[in-house]
Design an enzyme around this catalytic site. Structure first.
Site, PDB file in Angstrom:
ATOM      1  N   ASP A  63     -10.666  16.986 -59.373  1.00  0.00           N
ATOM      2  CA  ASP A  63     -12.037  16.710 -59.139  1.00  0.00           C
ATOM      3  C   ASP A  63     -12.751  17.977 -58.703  1.00  0.00           C
ATOM      4  OD1 ASP A  63     -14.690  15.767 -58.364  1.00  0.00           O
ATOM      5  OD2 ASP A  63     -13.948  13.936 -58.133  1.00  0.00           O
ATOM      6  N   SER A 142     -19.534  12.514 -60.040  1.00  0.00           N
ATOM      7  CA  SER A 142     -18.196  12.097 -60.300  1.00  0.00           C
ATOM      8  C   SER A 142     -18.137  10.627 -60.693  1.00  0.00           C
ATOM      9  CB  SER A 142     -17.397  12.197 -58.948  1.00  0.00           C
ATOM     10  OG  SER A 142     -16.958  13.373 -58.709  1.00  0.00           O
ATOM     11  N   THR A 195     -14.137   8.599 -58.567  1.00  0.00           N
ATOM     12  CA  THR A 195     -13.038   8.661 -59.685  1.00  0.00           C
ATOM     13  C   THR A 195     -12.005   7.668 -59.953  1.00  0.00           C
ATOM     14  OG1 THR A 195     -13.529  11.123 -59.606  1.00  0.00           O
ATOM     15  CG2 THR A 195     -11.683  10.652 -60.677  1.00  0.00           C
ATOM     16  N   GLU A 340      -5.796  11.638 -59.162  1.00  0.00           N
ATOM     17  CA  GLU A 340      -6.864  12.691 -58.525  1.00  0.00           C
ATOM     18  C   GLU A 340      -6.577  13.372 -57.553  1.00  0.00           C
ATOM     19  OE1 GLU A 340     -11.574  12.463 -57.383  1.00  0.00           O
ATOM     20  OE2 GLU A 340     -10.264  10.773 -56.716  1.00  0.00           O
ATOM     21  N   ASP A 345     -13.031  18.985 -55.038  1.00  0.00           N
ATOM     22  CA  ASP A 345     -14.359  19.059 -55.177  1.00  0.00           C
ATOM     23  C   ASP A 345     -15.145  18.846 -53.618  1.00  0.00           C
ATOM     24  OD1 ASP A 345     -17.060  17.888 -56.242  1.00  0.00           O
ATOM     25  OD2 ASP A 345     -16.560  16.297 -54.542  1.00  0.00           O
ATOM     26  N   HIS A 349     -18.022  21.722 -52.394  1.00  0.00           N
ATOM     27  CA  HIS A 349     -19.079  21.395 -51.907  1.00  0.00           C
ATOM     28  C   HIS A 349     -19.185  22.338 -50.542  1.00  0.00           C
ATOM     29  CE1 HIS A 349     -20.937  18.345 -54.289  1.00  0.00           C
ATOM     30  NE2 HIS A 349     -19.557  17.549 -54.315  1.00  0.00           N
ATOM     31  N   ASP A 390     -13.140  16.491 -63.744  1.00  0.00           N
ATOM     32  CA  ASP A 390     -14.268  15.658 -64.085  1.00  0.00           C
ATOM     33  C   ASP A 390     -15.712  16.612 -64.170  1.00  0.00           C
ATOM     34  OD1 ASP A 390     -14.436  16.159 -61.528  1.00  0.00           O
ATOM     35  OD2 ASP A 390     -15.201  14.088 -60.951  1.00  0.00           O
ATOM     36  N   HIS A 391     -15.843  17.695 -63.577  1.00  0.00           N
ATOM     37  CA  HIS A 391     -16.703  18.580 -63.493  1.00  0.00           C
ATOM     38  C   HIS A 391     -16.300  19.723 -62.665  1.00  0.00           C
ATOM     39  CE1 HIS A 391     -17.655  17.124 -59.487  1.00  0.00           C
ATOM     40  NE2 HIS A 391     -17.332  15.963 -59.978  1.00  0.00           N
TER      41      HIS A 391
END
Length: 474
Positions: A63, A142, A195, A340, A345, A349, A390-391
């Site tokens: 993620d 997500s 996710t 995952e 992720d 952030h 996912d990004h």
């Protein structure tokens, strides 16, 4: 060892049919430049041409993991510069720097993947002509990305398992169960987070963790594993007062007391037993690591090099993944498993490079464990392994001289010199590594060409192949 992207540009042209397919644009994909056919592909040399239909699908999602998240960890570990981009903001002039593979999955086939939510787009030329382009537009979260990947339906941010009109749509876990296969989800963050939920639930609000958890516990999934324990904090300490954020008190009591169909696991030793093959026939397993939200990222203290994982006294992602595979692998008809690495992720952030490297290493270790499992217990002729994101999160890059790009730099064992250009998700193309059965169908599904990353698919591609070609209902 996989060829570098620059070397791959010199290989013979692909078939005419593949070139035609590559020129087709997915809905919402922005304008393409005209590239030679060999520019569309970035395939490794190790993935065999196997059967079109995979018996097993293992979908590993880092993620927030962009190309540079992989690169930063590789640079720290070995000094490799693969995937780095340097130069003026000019799509026609920019190229990736050469470099050797470090992680096992880098010797898989590789394409890019677009990630935008419903109504969005990705313009591959603008993405490299304008440094800020990927920070604008309909950037996915997500929930929308996971839903697209799991169901083949683009949706709006915040929605789980629903299309953009709010209708529940089938996910590939449900399709696996419908064709008599096993299915499961594993995560290093809460099991009811966006996710894993995308492969297991349907909810208009990704933040309805308790509602999502209830649906997951009432599902026919064979394995659910992740964080989100109400009795522990992020440092693996018992709380004075339970916090039922990711699962309700009623559901937690039911599953932990054996009042559901799931066999409950939370101790490290029990996770390790599953990883060692000590599994019951036809049993469903619910594994809840003794940590609040992440296996290691949210713990107290500071991260200092050299890094090693795990950093918290709880089960790691590799062990959970091996255990899940041993459970699902009992099904003679095959299985679907989504794994995952969710806290990549969270570190993006936070713009925290140290813990980002830790999380990437934990995810990489999980991939190593999965590859070993496939080669020992299955084969690449029957199993498809996907390693992707996912990004991208955080817009990790070098110490860029805006609007131009600079490469990440540094010596082995040092935190790379870097920059973060967002505190959120971006609209970058993310890496999509794949190996095994079904690979040729993925290669034939290219929908566009990025001037730097090469050919790309969209995040609905794998679900649509699963529903429309691989695992069709009778």
């Amino acid at each position: 060892m996989a060829l570098s992207r620059l070397a791959l540009r010199t290989v013979a042209s692909v078939s005419a049919s593949a070139v035609v397919l590559a020129g087709l644009m997915a809905p919402g994909v922005g304008a393409q430049s005209s590239f030679g056919s060999s520019d569309l592909f970035n395939y490794g040399s190790t993935a065999p041409e196997g059967p079109s239909e995979p018996k097993n699908i293992i979908y590993m999602v880092g993620d927030g993991m962009g190309f540079n998240h992989v690169a930063a960890t590789n640079l720290y570990e070995t000094g490799q510069t693969k995937y780095q981009v340097e130069g003026e903001a000019d799509a026609e002039a920019l190229e990736e720097l050469p470099g050797e593979a470090v992680q096992v999955y880098e010797d898989f086939d590789l394409v890019g993947m677009t990630t935008y939510q419903h109504g969005g787009s990705y313009d591959p030329v603008q993405a490299w002509n304008d440094h800020n382009y990927v920070n604008t537009g309909s950037i996915t979260d997500s929930a929308a990305a996971g839903t697209a990947m799991a169901t083949g339906a683009k949706t709006t941010n915040g929605a789980i398992g629903l299309d953009h009109e709010g209708n529940a749509v089938e996910n590939t876990s449900e399709r696996a169960l419908a064709v008599d296969k096993a299915a499961g989800v594993v995560s290093s963050v809460p099991f009811s987070h966006a996710t894993p939920a995308a492969w297991a639930a349907h909810n208009e609000n990704r933040n309805d963790y308790q509602g999502i958890a209830t649906e997951m516990l009432n599902s026919d999934l064979d394995v659910i594993m992740g964080a989100g324990h109400p009795l522990y904090d992020d440092s693996n300490n018992l709380r004075d007062t339970p916090r039922y954020q990711y699962i309700s008190e009623t559901d937690f009591n039911a599953v932990s007391n054996g009042d559901t169909d799931f066999t409950y696991v939370e101790d490290n030793a029990d996770f390790e037993a599953l990883a060692n093959g000590d599994v019951e026939d036809d049993a469903q397993y619910f594994g809840l690591a003794q940590v609040a939200s992440t296996l290691q990222q949210g713990r107290d203290g500071f991260s200092t090099a050299p890094y090693s994982v795990p950093q918290n006294d709880v089960v790691d992602l590799a062990t959970m993944s091996e255990g899940a595979l041993n459970v699902l692998g009992q099904d003679e008809d095959g299985f679907h498993l989504m794994i995952e690495g969710g806290a990549i992720d969270w570190t993006g952030h936070a713009n925290d490079i140290s813990r980002n490297i830790e999380e990437q290493q934990d995810f990489n270790n999980a991939v190593d464990a999965v590859v070993a499992w496939v080669e020992q217990n299955s084969s690449w002729d029957e199993t498809l392994l996907i390693v992707t994101a996912d990004h991208e999160t955080g817009y990790l890059s070098g110490q860029d001289e805006l609007p131009n790009w600079k490469a990440l730099t540094g010596e082995v064992g040092e935190v790379p010199a870097h920059g973060w250009y967002s505190g959120n998700h971006t609209n970058q193309v993310v890496p999509f590594f794949f190996k095994g059965a079904g690979s040729e169908d993925i290669k034939a599904s290219i929908v566009g060409a990025d001037p730097v990353r090469g050919g790309f698919i969209d995040n609905v591609t794998i679900a649509n192949l699963t529903f429309g070609k691989w695992w069709t209902k009778d």
